[in-house]
Design a protein around this motif. Structure first.
Motif, PDB file in Angstrom:
ATOM      1  N   UNK A  98     129.672  71.659 121.185  1.00 39.62           N
ATOM      2  CA  UNK A  98     130.179  71.960 120.139  1.00 39.62           C
ATOM      3  C   UNK A  98     129.647  73.145 119.424  1.00 39.62           C
ATOM      4  N   UNK A  99     128.791  73.932 120.273  1.00 34.41           N
ATOM      5  CA  UNK A  99     128.585  75.195 119.851  1.00 34.41           C
ATOM      6  C   UNK A  99     130.344  76.550 120.692  1.00 34.41           C
ATOM      7  N   UNK A 100     130.483  75.450 121.717  1.00 34.17           N
ATOM      8  CA  UNK A 100     132.162  76.370 122.149  1.00 34.17           C
ATOM      9  C   UNK A 100     133.598  76.033 121.488  1.00 34.17           C
ATOM     10  N   UNK A 101     132.786  74.260 121.158  1.00 38.52           N
ATOM     11  CA  UNK A 101     134.397  73.491 120.849  1.00 38.52           C
ATOM     12  C   UNK A 101     135.028  73.349 119.907  1.00 38.52           C
ATOM     13  N   UNK A 102     133.660  73.380 118.809  1.00 39.86           N
ATOM     14  CA  UNK A 102     133.629  72.741 117.418  1.00 39.86           C
ATOM     15  C   UNK A 102     133.181  71.305 117.396  1.00 39.86           C
ATOM     16  N   UNK A 103     133.167  70.465 116.176  1.00 43.47           N
ATOM     17  CA  UNK A 103     132.401  69.613 116.060  1.00 43.47           C
ATOM     18  C   UNK A 103     133.622  69.201 116.217  1.00 43.47           C
ATOM     19  N   UNK A 104     133.222  67.494 116.906  1.00 45.53           N
ATOM     20  CA  UNK A 104     134.085  66.512 117.434  1.00 45.53           C
ATOM     21  C   UNK A 104     132.755  64.859 116.513  1.00 45.53           C
ATOM     22  N   UNK A 105     133.574  65.189 114.812  1.00 47.28           N
ATOM     23  CA  UNK A 105     132.650  63.945 114.662  1.00 47.28           C
ATOM     24  C   UNK A 105     132.201  62.577 115.132  1.00 47.28           C
ATOM     25  N   UNK A 106     133.272  62.391 116.016  1.00 52.37           N
ATOM     26  CA  UNK A 106     133.079  60.712 116.757  1.00 52.37           C
ATOM     27  C   UNK A 106     132.827  60.865 117.794  1.00 52.37           C
ATOM     28  N   UNK A 107     132.523  62.250 118.174  1.00 57.60           N
ATOM     29  CA  UNK A 107     131.286  62.385 119.563  1.00 57.60           C
ATOM     30  C   UNK A 107     129.731  62.332 119.189  1.00 57.60           C
ATOM     31  N   UNK A 108     130.035  63.283 118.070  1.00 53.52           N
ATOM     32  CA  UNK A 108     128.345  63.551 117.205  1.00 53.52           C
ATOM     33  C   UNK A 108     128.172  62.236 116.844  1.00 53.52           C
ATOM     34  N   UNK A 109     128.928  60.671 116.526  1.00 53.80           N
ATOM     35  CA  UNK A 109     128.525  59.347 116.011  1.00 53.80           C
ATOM     36  C   UNK A 109     127.826  58.523 116.791  1.00 53.80           C
ATOM     37  N   UNK A 110     128.489  59.179 118.661  1.00 54.88           N
ATOM     38  CA  UNK A 110     128.186  58.351 119.540  1.00 54.88           C
ATOM     39  C   UNK A 110     129.630  56.819 119.656  1.00 54.88           C
ATOM     40  N   UNK A 111     130.680  57.390 118.719  1.00 52.36           N
ATOM     41  CA  UNK A 111     131.872  56.374 118.721  1.00 52.36           C
ATOM     42  C   UNK A 111     132.306  56.030 119.229  1.00 52.36           C
ATOM     43  N   UNK A 112     133.123  57.584 120.457  1.00 48.30           N
ATOM     44  CA  UNK A 112     133.863  57.862 121.543  1.00 48.30           C
ATOM     45  C   UNK A 112     133.404  58.618 122.460  1.00 48.30           C
ATOM     46  N   UNK A 113     133.903  58.512 123.451  1.00 44.07           N
ATOM     47  CA  UNK A 113     133.359  60.097 124.862  1.00 44.07           C
ATOM     48  C   UNK A 113     134.298  60.554 125.109  1.00 44.07           C
ATOM     49  N   UNK A 114     134.210  61.764 126.111  1.00 43.91           N
ATOM     50  CA  UNK A 114     134.837  62.976 125.873  1.00 43.91           C
ATOM     51  C   UNK A 114     136.292  62.244 126.852  1.00 43.91           C
ATOM     52  N   UNK A 115     135.625  61.400 128.268  1.00 42.81           N
ATOM     53  CA  UNK A 115     136.444  61.071 128.758  1.00 42.81           C
ATOM     54  C   UNK A 115     137.713  60.587 128.038  1.00 42.81           C
ATOM     55  N   UNK A 116     136.854  59.004 127.197  1.00 42.13           N
ATOM     56  CA  UNK A 116     137.788  58.334 126.343  1.00 42.13           C
ATOM     57  C   UNK A 116     138.957  59.493 125.350  1.00 42.13           C
ATOM     58  N   UNK A 117     138.699  60.601 125.015  1.00 46.75           N
ATOM     59  CA  UNK A 117     140.141  60.841 124.175  1.00 46.75           C
ATOM     60  C   UNK A 117     140.723  61.347 124.723  1.00 46.75           C
ATOM     61  N   UNK A 118     140.287  62.069 126.160  1.00 46.16           N
ATOM     62  CA  UNK A 118     141.344  61.877 127.198  1.00 46.16           C
ATOM     63  C   UNK A 118     142.282  60.749 127.775  1.00 46.16           C
ATOM     64  N   UNK A 119     141.366  60.711 127.773  1.00 51.57           N
ATOM     65  CA  UNK A 119     142.368  58.792 127.744  1.00 51.57           C
ATOM     66  C   UNK A 119     143.377  58.020 126.989  1.00 51.57           C
ATOM     67  N   UNK A 120     143.616  58.248 125.730  1.00 39.28           N
ATOM     68  CA  UNK A 120     143.729  58.548 124.332  1.00 39.28           C
ATOM     69  C   UNK A 120     145.072  59.505 124.595  1.00 39.28           C
ATOM     70  N   UNK A 121     144.679  60.331 124.824  1.00 38.94           N
ATOM     71  CA  UNK A 121     145.729  61.688 124.683  1.00 38.94           C
ATOM     72  C   UNK A 121     147.043  60.797 125.619  1.00 38.94           C
ATOM     73  N   UNK A 122     146.488  60.223 127.117  1.00 42.88           N
ATOM     74  CA  UNK A 122     147.262  60.174 128.213  1.00 42.88           C
ATOM     75  C   UNK A 122     147.889  58.612 128.121  1.00 42.88           C
ATOM     76  N   UNK A 123     148.251  58.217 127.619  1.00 40.38           N
ATOM     77  CA  UNK A 123     148.089  57.082 127.542  1.00 40.38           C
ATOM     78  C   UNK A 123     148.528  55.914 128.991  1.00 40.38           C
ATOM     79  N   UNK A 124     148.737  56.946 129.447  1.00 39.62           N
ATOM     80  CA  UNK A 124     149.866  56.399 130.568  1.00 39.62           C
ATOM     81  C   UNK A 124     149.558  56.696 131.796  1.00 39.62           C
ATOM     82  N   UNK A 125     148.073  57.735 132.108  1.00 37.20           N
ATOM     83  CA  UNK A 125     147.913  57.744 133.098  1.00 37.20           C
ATOM     84  C   UNK A 125     146.315  57.267 132.953  1.00 37.20           C
ATOM     85  N   UNK A 126     145.574  57.224 134.006  1.00 38.51           N
ATOM     86  CA  UNK A 126     144.751  55.996 134.839  1.00 38.51           C
ATOM     87  C   UNK A 126     143.366  57.458 135.173  1.00 38.51           C
ATOM     88  N   UNK A 127     142.494  57.726 133.817  1.00 32.97           N
ATOM     89  CA  UNK A 127     141.660  58.363 133.657  1.00 32.97           C
ATOM     90  C   UNK A 127     140.138  58.127 134.299  1.00 32.97           C
TER      91      UNK A 127
END
Length: 217
Positions: A98-127
């Motif tokens: 977060x010091x570099x990237x800024x805060x992602x509230x969904x990560x801070x709250x334990x509601x998402x994962x970093x890889x899950x965010x990328x998978x959502x961004x790439x819905x037709x890929x196999x992350x």
């Protein structure tokens, strides 16, 4: 992986991207690598990597790769090209600082994962999570043959069995055992500041550290 050469597209030429490039080139594969500053800025890295590597734009690296590694600051994950990665295995090495990237509230709250965010961004890929929890310079140097006692282990996670199997085979080729965490929803277990992050561990130690990881820090 079979005996044929794989072309790895690598988006991100920092510590992880450049060291994965070194490791796979040493095993006979080729690399097409990109960064945010353009191909010309990669001249020194390409000279170091040798003839099995070439510089490209992110779009070109995504299109050229049989498999593509994403190793960019998390804040930039939405800039990863989508269309050329459809149906491809995408290896996610992103970490949340977060010091570099800024805060992602969904990560801070334990509601998402970093890889899950990328998978959502790439819905037709196999992350699949890969290479995120060790010092980058260990990727080409710390591997050992299959069956070596106390062999270092790395984790992966994916919603795609094909992608998880690919990472397992790739890790073994590079000299590491694998612990498969399961789906991307469980990949937080190997994210920053958890017990499995940043230390050398064998398969049994890694499994134990994954099991005791807290959901939020």
């Amino acid at each position: 992986m079979d005996d044929s050469m794989t072309t790895f597209g690598i988006i991100g030429s920092g510590n992880i991207g450049s060291n994965v490039a070194k490791a796979v080139i040493a095993r006979g594969h080729s690399v097409v690598i990109a960064n945010s500053r353009g191909p010309a800025s990669l001249a020194d890295l390409i000279a170091d990597l040798g003839p099995s590597a070439r510089a490209a734009t992110a779009e070109e690296a995504a299109a050229a790769g049989d498999v593509v590694l994403v190793a960019v600051p998390l804040r930039a994950y939405r800039e990863v090209p989508v269309a050329p990665l459809a149906d491809k295995i995408v290896l996610d090495a992103n970490n949340y600082y977060f010091e570099r990237d800024g805060h992602f509230p969904e990560l801070d709250a334990g509601e998402a994962t970093t890889s899950g965010l990328l998978q959502t961004h790439l819905p037709e890929s196999k992350v699949a999570k890969a290479f995120n929890h060790l010092g980058a310079d260990a990727i080409p140097t710390d591997g050992s043959p299959t069956g070596t006692p106390n062999r270092r282990a790395l984790a992966t996670a994916s919603d795609s069995p094909e992608a998880a199997d690919f990472v397992t085979t790739l890790y073994d080729e590079l000299g590491f055992d694998t612990v498969n965490i399961g789906p991307l929803s469980e990949s937080w277990r190997v994210e920053r500041d958890r017990p499995a992050y940043g230390i050398r561990q064998n398969r049994e130690e890694l499994a134990a550290n994954l099991a005791k990881a807290p959901r939020t820090i």
